[in-house]
Design an enzyme around this catalytic site. Structure first.
Site, short mmCIF file in Angstrom:
data_model
loop_
_atom_site.label_atom_id
_atom_site.label_comp_id
_atom_site.label_asym_id
_atom_site.label_seq_id
_atom_site.Cartn_x
_atom_site.Cartn_y
_atom_site.Cartn_z
CG MET A 274 24.72 141.24 75.06
SD MET A 274 25.38 140.71 76.31
CE MET A 274 25.92 138.94 76.05
CD GLU A 275 29.19 139.21 77.71
OE1 GLU A 275 28.93 137.48 78.08
OE2 GLU A 275 28.34 140.03 77.91
CG ASN A 276 25.64 140.38 71.63
OD1 ASN A 276 24.72 139.85 72.66
ND2 ASN A 276 25.14 141.59 71.02
CD GLU A 309 30.98 144.24 77.85
OE1 GLU A 309 30.18 142.84 77.50
OE2 GLU A 309 29.78 144.82 78.60
CG HIS A 312 32.75 139.11 79.04
ND1 HIS A 312 32.18 137.92 79.37
CD2 HIS A 312 31.59 139.81 79.62
CE1 HIS A 312 31.49 138.10 80.91
NE2 HIS A 312 31.27 140.06 80.51
CD GLU A 331 29.16 139.91 83.49
OE1 GLU A 331 29.97 140.54 82.87
OE2 GLU A 331 28.14 139.41 82.07
#
Length: 874
Positions: A274-276, A309, A312, A331
């Protein structure tokens, strides 16, 4: 479908400017306390504030207008179905800014979403828990009350109160760490203010970790956090990340906006990563590489996921989609550029050829179904949002971007991307905004061409015929919608704007002609193509369509497969198109088997990989017949020459792709029961288990699979022991994937029970059950029964989330009897799984297609396989 109340987005009369958020998790009782102080702007007078909130109890809330008296909220009205809360105030809040304060408590859940707990073992082997987050798409609201929509951006000041011996991380760098006055075992960790950002990208992690660190050439501090004692395993990802940041910096011509980026491995994690922003979370297997125990495919996966990631951080984080309808922009784009990035870092991976087999053909298969959907989907309710994280958003998205990049050319594409990022940085954008920027940069009708690919589902099949006139070749092209059940023959047939290129055998790598097919059919003339040259449509397999050649054109292309004069990606594409046409009943499957036999000299890993995949589909289909053994023999015959050539041990001068090919070929031969391979696998397995000669990582999957497929209860016991002893998650997953290959019914049950045991991490249960379903006819029945019998527990474990969709797909997609489709449909009518509704429809459709394929072609296939072996008649 159950009728829901119409979904409504949050009202716009109050919006946040800055969230001051302090959280105090309890890692023993699995609860957390939170304090929110949000600077908000009231745009029109109102006596209520509506926010998103789920599984959180608000204790007190108040509002203080700038320079005015604090007003306490008098009511909290939770709309649980809509995941909203309404705070009511005794008097109207006036226009202007103010401070909203909310004290609340929540649960550190075990559902891998929101603010959740993740189990790990300490050095001494005791179970402990980390507190971690996963907010995309709609779960920030489980950690704090917020305006949880991607377009409502704000800045965040985050503080965490945590045990002093734990690592605490968030999106930004730590600016202060001080003792917590009320408890000497705790510290308060404060983080710098974030840029303006969406809630779904906020993250925090509290746990025990080691790290490795480096600076990228553009001055960003990069750290990879690993489980304690495994810092070495972060080095590969660190190297990829430090090469990747400057690559994107240069490609987008926009600097990475934060002072640091952390990549961290989380034990229990539902997605791949997840690209937080500034704190990217990963499954352990998507980040950790051990030089001795990691196989080549794992290194490649880590490189791709890191590339995805980090892309992003610009595309998604700096510029964010306006609403989930445009999720594909994030995406699809990241799924395309991850390949560009890996190709830059590791040219020896030949990664663009692999793209075709990993993403492009997967998307074509799904998008040929009647139950597919357009790239852009109108979504509202969170369960509808969960549902679009699928191969259409990712793989079809990436494939049409690849086609677009090819149509525009790299230079104009980059120019347009840069304009888009600069224009919308720290804001939100929609698909049309990107088309505008690319149109201005290239002068081509991008919006017109692309909307036919994103707004309608499906893709065309291009039918090709040719005729020779002197030294010219006259080519007739026509398009129809391609359906998995055969071509769409109707009045209202959709059509596409199709960029088409054509090459000839004179130069198979270079397009002789490019046209935009913007109508149902057209005829073009290729000058100077003498009769002895073949022509090929779609060189490089870039256009998102399938092709049906006239039989004479196809004949003339076959030598190009045998003598390898067609590019690898085009040999792959040709075979994949024909396989797909045979499933749709447009040609006979026997024609494809004959083509496959022409691949006997094939050297390319990816071409073999795609062939192998399709033979797997066929083998699974024919497991419903009494000539399953004959297709195994066909597989053995096809793979034996390349197997002999490669042998078991890697030779000097071999590289990444040789290792992947050896692993693929030996696994295929072993599974199909090739005697010499089976004997050698058993010998090497014995040496491995006894510690005489440890198997190299690249041989483990094929050896494990082979010995299990032809193994007994002792083999299974040994395998489970290896699983227990494995220190690396990659090795555990490797074993979990192949356990289902065991054939005895009682052992199949044992593997299924193991899937739900404490020994298997919750996100990996799906691998084990899927492995059982994919291995044999008995396995498929047993896995489906197991899923039905344990539905409550499984559904509860993965509520919503895409793991439930993946579980269903892996379990039932291989059936080939009409009545199974009906049974599955009715099971999910009485056991609804809202975020998997579309998956269930797609599976049922696939089962009916399989059944039709079997009815249509089984006799011909059986006959062909038998006469292949018959001695020639005198």
């Amino acid at each position: 479908m159950p009728e829901r109340r119409p979904f409504v987005r949050l009202p716009t009369d109050v919006y946040p400017v800055n969230y001051g958020l302090c959280l105090k998790p309890d890692l023993i009782d699995f609860t957390f306390e939170g304090k929110l102080e949000a600077l908000v702007e009231v745009t029109q007078a109102t006596n209520q504030i509506v926010m998103n909130c789920a599984d959180i109890d608000i204790i007190t809330a108040s509002f203080a207008p700038q320079g005015g008296e604090e007003i306490n909220a008098t009511g909290f009205n939770y709309q649980n179905e809509d995941e909203k809360v309404t705070l009511s105030f005794p008097s109207a809040l006036q226009k202007g800014s103010g401070m909203l304060k909310v004290d609340f408590v929540g649960e550190l859940n075990d559902k891998m979403k929101g603010f959740y707990r993740s189990k790990y073992s300490s050095a001494a082997g005791e179970s402990r828990y980390a507190a971690v987050t996963q907010f995309e798409a709609t779960d920030a609201r489980r950690a704090f009350p917020c305006w949880d929509e991607p377009a409502i951006k704000a800045t965040f000041d985050i503080a965490l109160i945590v045990p002093k011996d734990r690592v605490a991380l968030s999106n930004m760098n730590v600016i202060e760490r001080k003792p917590y006055p009320e408890d000497e075992n705790l510290v308060e960790v404060k983080f710098a203010t974030t840029p303006i950002m969406s809630t779904y990208l906020v993250a925090f992690v509290i746990g025990e970790y080691d790290f490795v660190e480096a600076q990228s050439s553009d001055g960003i501090t990069v750290r990879v956090y690993t489980p304690v004692g495994k810092a070495e395993q972060g080095k590969f990802a660190l190297e990829v990340a430090t090469k990747t940041l400057p690559f994107y910096n240069d490609y987008f011509n926009v600097p990475y906006p934060l002072p640091k980026i952390d990549l961290i491995a989380i034990a229990d994690f539902a997605a791949g990563a997840m690209e937080n922003w500034g704190l990217v979370t990963y499954r352990e297997t998507a980040l950790l590489i051990d030089p001795k125990n990691s196989c080549s495919s794992s290194r490649q996966w880590v490189a791709l996921v890191v590339g995805h990631e980090l892309a992003h951080q610009w595309f998604g984080n700096l510029v964010t989609m306006e609403w989930w309808t445009h999720l594909w922009l994030n995406e699809g784009f990241a799924s395309w550029i991850e390949y560009l990035c890996v190709d830059h870092c590791f040219p020896e991976y030949d990664i663009w050829t692999q793209f075709v087999s990993a993403d492009y053909t997967r998307a074509l298969d799904l998008d040929a179904l009647d139950s597919s959907h357009p790239i852009e989907v109108n979504v509202g309710h969170p369960s509808e949002v969960d549902e679009i994280f699928d191969a259409i958003s990712y793989s079809k998205g990436a494939s049409v971007i690849r086609m677009l990049h090819n149509y525009i050319g790299d230079e104009d594409f980059r120019k347009g991307m840069n304009a888009y990022l600069l224009k919308f940085q720290h804001k939100n954008a929609s698909t049309e905004d990107l088309w505008d920027c690319l149109e201005q940069a290239s002068g081509k009708p991008i919006a017109l061409v692309m909307s036919s690919w994103t707004k309608q589902m499906g893709f065309p099949i291009i039918e090709v015929e040719e005729e020779q006139q002197g030294d010219d070749r006259i080519v007739k092209l026509s398009q129809k919608k391609f359906c998995a059940s055969g071509p769409h023959d109707g009045e209202d047939c959709p059509s596409w704007m199709v960029p088409i290129s054509i090459c000839t055998s004179e130069d198979p790598k270079c397009s002789k002609l490019k046209v935009l097919l913007d109508r149902p059919e057209t005829t073009i003339t290729l000058n100077g193509v003498p009769p002895d040259q073949w022509i090929k449509i779609n060189p490089g397999t870039v256009g998102f369509y399938r092709i049906q050649y006239s039989s004479s054109m196809l004949e003339s292309l076959l030598p190009g497969v045998r003598d390898l004069s067609l590019q690898p990606v085009d040999r792959l594409g040709l075979q994949n198109d024909l396989f797909s046409l045979s499933r749709a009943g447009m040609i006979s499957t026997v024609q494809v088997l004959k083509l496959m036999e022409a691949f006997v000299n094939e050297p390319n890993y990816t071409v073999w990989s795609d062939l192998s995949c399709n033979l797997g589909v066929l083998s699974s289909l024919l497991s419903h017949t009494d000539f399953h053994e004959e297709i195994q023999e066909f597989i053995r015959d096809l793979f034996t020459p390349i197997g002999l050539e490669l042998g078991w041990d890697c030779k000097a001068g071999e590289g990444h792709l040789d290792a992947l090919l050896r692993s693929l070929v030996l696994g295929k031969l072993g599974k199909a029961g090739h005697k010499p391979t089976l004997e050698e696998a058993r010998r090497r397995f014995r040496d491995h288990v006894e510690g005489k000669q440890i198997l190299p990582a690249d041989l483990r999957s094929p050896v494990y699979l082979t010995v299990l497929k032809h193994g007994d209860s002792a083999t299974l016991e040994t395998m489970l022991k290896l699983h227990k002893l494995a220190d690396m998650q990659e090795e555990r997953n490797r074993i979990e994937r192949v356990l289902g290959a065991i054939s005895a019914p009682d052992l199949i049950q044992k593997v299924l029970t193991f899937a739900l045991s404490e020994e298997v991490r919750p996100q990996d249960t799906v691998l084990v059950i899927g492995g059982v379903a994919g291995s044999s006819k008995q396995g498929r029945k047993a896995a489906w029964k197991f899923v039905k019998d344990n539905w409550e527990e499984l559904y509860n474990r993965y509520q919503g989330g895409f793991l439930i969709s993946r579980l269903i797909k892996l379990t039932v997609n291989g059936f080939a009897i009409d009545k199974m489709a009906a049974e599955i449909k009715s099971f999910f009518e009485s056991h609804p799984a809202p975020s998997a509704e579309r998956t269930v429809q797609q599976c049922c459709e696939n089962i009916l297609l399989n059944a039709a394929w079997l009815k249509r072609d089984a006799d011909d296939i059986s006959q062909y396989l038998l006469q292949r072996k018959a001695p020639p008649s005198v």
